[in-house]
Design a protein around this motif. Sequence first.
Motif, PDB file in Angstrom:
ATOM      1  N   GLY A  84     138.799  34.964  20.207  1.00  0.00           N
ATOM      2  CA  GLY A  84     139.167  33.830  21.039  1.00  0.00           C
ATOM      3  C   GLY A  84     140.660  33.824  21.309  1.00  0.00           C
ATOM      4  N   THR A  85     141.050  33.195  22.420  1.00  0.00           N
ATOM      5  CA  THR A  85     142.451  32.936  22.737  1.00  0.00           C
ATOM      6  C   THR A  85     142.576  31.470  23.097  1.00  0.00           C
ATOM      7  OG1 THR A  85     142.950  35.179  23.525  1.00  0.00           O
ATOM      8  CG2 THR A  85     144.375  33.399  24.298  1.00  0.00           C
ATOM      9  N   MET A  86     143.368  30.740  22.324  1.00  0.00           N
ATOM     10  CA  MET A  86     143.537  29.306  22.534  1.00  0.00           C
ATOM     11  C   MET A  86     144.914  29.023  23.144  1.00  0.00           C
ATOM     12  SD  MET A  86     143.754  26.247  19.698  1.00  0.00           S
ATOM     13  CE  MET A  86     142.018  26.297  19.243  1.00  0.00           C
ATOM     14  N   ALA A  87     144.942  28.244  24.210  1.00  0.00           N
ATOM     15  CA  ALA A  87     146.207  27.742  24.740  1.00  0.00           C
ATOM     16  C   ALA A  87     146.713  26.663  23.798  1.00  0.00           C
ATOM     17  CB  ALA A  87     146.010  27.183  26.146  1.00  0.00           C
TER      18      ALA A  87
ATOM     19  N   ILE B 291     140.252  27.218  25.835  1.00  0.00           N
ATOM     20  CA  ILE B 291     140.101  28.340  24.917  1.00  0.00           C
ATOM     21  C   ILE B 291     139.129  29.350  25.518  1.00  0.00           C
ATOM     22  CG2 ILE B 291     138.307  27.091  23.611  1.00  0.00           C
ATOM     23  CD1 ILE B 291     139.220  28.650  21.121  1.00  0.00           C
ATOM     24  N   ALA B 292     139.533  30.610  25.507  1.00  0.00           N
ATOM     25  CA  ALA B 292     138.642  31.694  25.922  1.00  0.00           C
ATOM     26  C   ALA B 292     137.895  32.190  24.686  1.00  0.00           C
ATOM     27  CB  ALA B 292     139.431  32.832  26.557  1.00  0.00           C
ATOM     28  N   LEU B 293     136.595  32.397  24.826  1.00  0.00           N
ATOM     29  CA  LEU B 293     135.758  32.830  23.718  1.00  0.00           C
ATOM     30  C   LEU B 293     134.841  33.959  24.157  1.00  0.00           C
ATOM     31  CD1 LEU B 293     134.603  29.370  22.302  1.00  0.00           C
ATOM     32  CD2 LEU B 293     136.204  30.944  21.206  1.00  0.00           C
ATOM     33  N   ARG B 294     134.470  34.772  23.201  1.00  0.00           N
ATOM     34  CA  ARG B 294     133.419  35.757  23.450  1.00  0.00           C
ATOM     35  C   ARG B 294     132.063  35.086  23.219  1.00  0.00           C
ATOM     36  NH1 ARG B 294     136.110  40.300  24.376  1.00  0.00           N
ATOM     37  NH2 ARG B 294     138.124  40.550  23.313  1.00  0.00           N
ATOM     38  N   ARG B 295     131.094  35.477  24.022  1.00  0.00           N
ATOM     39  CA  ARG B 295     129.767  34.869  23.947  1.00  0.00           C
ATOM     40  C   ARG B 295     129.174  34.995  22.549  1.00  0.00           C
ATOM     41  NH1 ARG B 295     124.358  36.238  24.578  1.00  0.00           N
ATOM     42  NH2 ARG B 295     123.105  34.795  25.851  1.00  0.00           N
ATOM     43  N   GLU B 296     129.510  36.069  21.843  1.00  0.00           N
ATOM     44  CA  GLU B 296     128.934  36.287  20.517  1.00  0.00           C
ATOM     45  C   GLU B 296     129.306  35.163  19.544  1.00  0.00           C
ATOM     46  OE1 GLU B 296     131.614  39.584  18.405  1.00  0.00           O
ATOM     47  OE2 GLU B 296     131.426  39.877  20.579  1.00  0.00           O
TER      48      GLU B 296
ATOM     49  N   VAL C 220     134.375  25.638  14.806  1.00  0.00           N
ATOM     50  CA  VAL C 220     134.411  27.019  15.290  1.00  0.00           C
ATOM     51  C   VAL C 220     135.856  27.508  15.350  1.00  0.00           C
ATOM     52  CG1 VAL C 220     133.846  28.542  17.223  1.00  0.00           C
ATOM     53  CG2 VAL C 220     132.289  26.664  16.598  1.00  0.00           C
ATOM     54  N   GLN C 221     136.733  26.679  15.902  1.00  0.00           N
ATOM     55  CA  GLN C 221     138.135  27.057  16.033  1.00  0.00           C
ATOM     56  C   GLN C 221     138.788  27.202  14.660  1.00  0.00           C
ATOM     57  OE1 GLN C 221     138.968  25.022  20.383  1.00  0.00           O
ATOM     58  NE2 GLN C 221     139.034  23.738  18.601  1.00  0.00           N
ATOM     59  N   ARG C 222     138.459  26.316  13.746  1.00  0.00           N
ATOM     60  CA  ARG C 222     138.985  26.415  12.377  1.00  0.00           C
ATOM     61  C   ARG C 222     138.597  27.737  11.732  1.00  0.00           C
ATOM     62  NH1 ARG C 222     135.642  23.188   8.220  1.00  0.00           N
ATOM     63  NH2 ARG C 222     134.426  25.093   8.539  1.00  0.00           N
ATOM     64  N   ASP C 223     137.322  28.110  11.881  1.00  0.00           N
ATOM     65  CA  ASP C 223     136.831  29.327  11.244  1.00  0.00           C
ATOM     66  C   ASP C 223     137.420  30.582  11.892  1.00  0.00           C
ATOM     67  OD1 ASP C 223     135.383  27.694   9.584  1.00  0.00           O
ATOM     68  OD2 ASP C 223     133.444  28.062  10.564  1.00  0.00           O
ATOM     69  N   LEU C 224     137.602  30.580  13.194  1.00  0.00           N
ATOM     70  CA  LEU C 224     138.225  31.730  13.860  1.00  0.00           C
ATOM     71  C   LEU C 224     139.666  31.903  13.395  1.00  0.00           C
ATOM     72  CD1 LEU C 224     136.961  31.431  17.560  1.00  0.00           C
ATOM     73  CD2 LEU C 224     136.198  33.045  15.811  1.00  0.00           C
ATOM     74  N   ALA C 225     140.390  30.783  13.237  1.00  0.00           N
ATOM     75  CA  ALA C 225     141.770  30.862  12.768  1.00  0.00           C
ATOM     76  C   ALA C 225     141.816  31.409  11.341  1.00  0.00           C
ATOM     77  CB  ALA C 225     142.427  29.490  12.846  1.00  0.00           C
ATOM     78  N   ARG C 226     140.930  30.931  10.474  1.00  0.00           N
ATOM     79  CA  ARG C 226     140.897  31.403   9.090  1.00  0.00           C
ATOM     80  C   ARG C 226     140.593  32.892   9.011  1.00  0.00           C
ATOM     81  NH1 ARG C 226     137.438  26.604   5.982  1.00  0.00           N
ATOM     82  NH2 ARG C 226     139.127  25.049   5.938  1.00  0.00           N
ATOM     83  N   ALA C 227     139.779  33.373   9.932  1.00  0.00           N
ATOM     84  CA  ALA C 227     139.394  34.787   9.935  1.00  0.00           C
ATOM     85  C   ALA C 227     140.441  35.680  10.593  1.00  0.00           C
ATOM     86  CB  ALA C 227     138.047  34.950  10.646  1.00  0.00           C
TER      87      ALA C 227
ATOM     88  N   LEU D 156     141.807  34.463  16.104  1.00  0.00           N
ATOM     89  CA  LEU D 156     142.115  33.522  17.180  1.00  0.00           C
ATOM     90  C   LEU D 156     143.564  33.717  17.636  1.00  0.00           C
ATOM     91  CD1 LEU D 156     141.186  31.137  18.919  1.00  0.00           C
ATOM     92  CD2 LEU D 156     141.898  29.595  17.082  1.00  0.00           C
ATOM     93  N   ARG D 157     143.724  34.172  18.853  1.00  0.00           N
ATOM     94  CA  ARG D 157     145.050  34.376  19.413  1.00  0.00           C
ATOM     95  C   ARG D 157     145.626  33.068  19.949  1.00  0.00           C
ATOM     96  NH1 ARG D 157     147.308  38.882  20.506  1.00  0.00           N
ATOM     97  NH2 ARG D 157     148.158  38.160  22.499  1.00  0.00           N
ATOM     98  N   ALA D 158     146.951  33.002  19.987  1.00  0.00           N
ATOM     99  CA  ALA D 158     147.654  31.825  20.499  1.00  0.00           C
ATOM    100  C   ALA D 158     148.302  32.160  21.833  1.00  0.00           C
ATOM    101  CB  ALA D 158     148.713  31.375  19.511  1.00  0.00           C
TER     102      ALA D 158
END
Length: 259
Positions: A148-151, A195-200, A215-222, A225-227
């Motif tokens: 993901g890429t979050m603004a 936020i841009a996300l992959r369908r998966e 979802v965003q919390r878990d992507l950041a922890r992993a 998630l790009r900024a």
Amino acid sequence: MSDPSDLAVQPSAAPPRPLRQAVVLAGGLATRMYPRTRQIPKFLLPVAGRPFGHHLLARLAGAGYDEIVLCIGHLGDAIRQDIGDGRAFGLEVRYADEGEARLGTAGALRGALSLLAPVLLVTYGDSYLPFDYAAPLVDLLAHPEALGTMAVYRNADLLDASNCEVSGERVVRYEKRRVDERRDPGLDHIDYGAIALRREVIAALPEGPGDLAVVQRDLARAGRLRALPVTTRFYEIGSEAGYRDLEAHLEDAREEGAR
């Protein structure tokens, strides 16, 4: 004898640009905007002379989006009737209707799974973002290692409670807070609303109610998630103060354009 020019190597055509799809979450009850939203969905509230959704769809079309998936629910039929198939905006609009199920933001996305492109932008039906809506999608496509890429906007609790810690090119922590909670200096950015996300990512969610914040919390922890930093403030119509701010912004822009 053949003309030598016939033997020249012809330049190959540029590959077609991938379809740009945005998903707009517009299914909430909008109780904070009562009584305005008792009979009119927030997406269609008049702002600066036009329904809010018209402003948003025009921005998405201007950013090169081809297809919009509108996740609707409460008063969704009014949105269908007003927006139709989207051709008036130069878009193809499709609908994922949760009815009165109250699936939440992640649940609405999971319910729209069959309509989703491999890479998509998610934004909100009450957010107006004065930036390039295509930028998060372009960034994610350029970084296959990310999910993901979050603004993000450096907010420091000014417009709302900040919820992102950014390090380099990544969101390293995402934590929802109330504006009255003790300030966390590490959380100095806020989710801008795109936020841009992959369908998966959506396909991995369980069916039923869910919150995109998790979802965003878990992507950041992993670390996936790009900024994408943005320097211009966001606008929203989720509150009366936000509604007034956006109306003033759009009126000012209209007057500026008329000069």
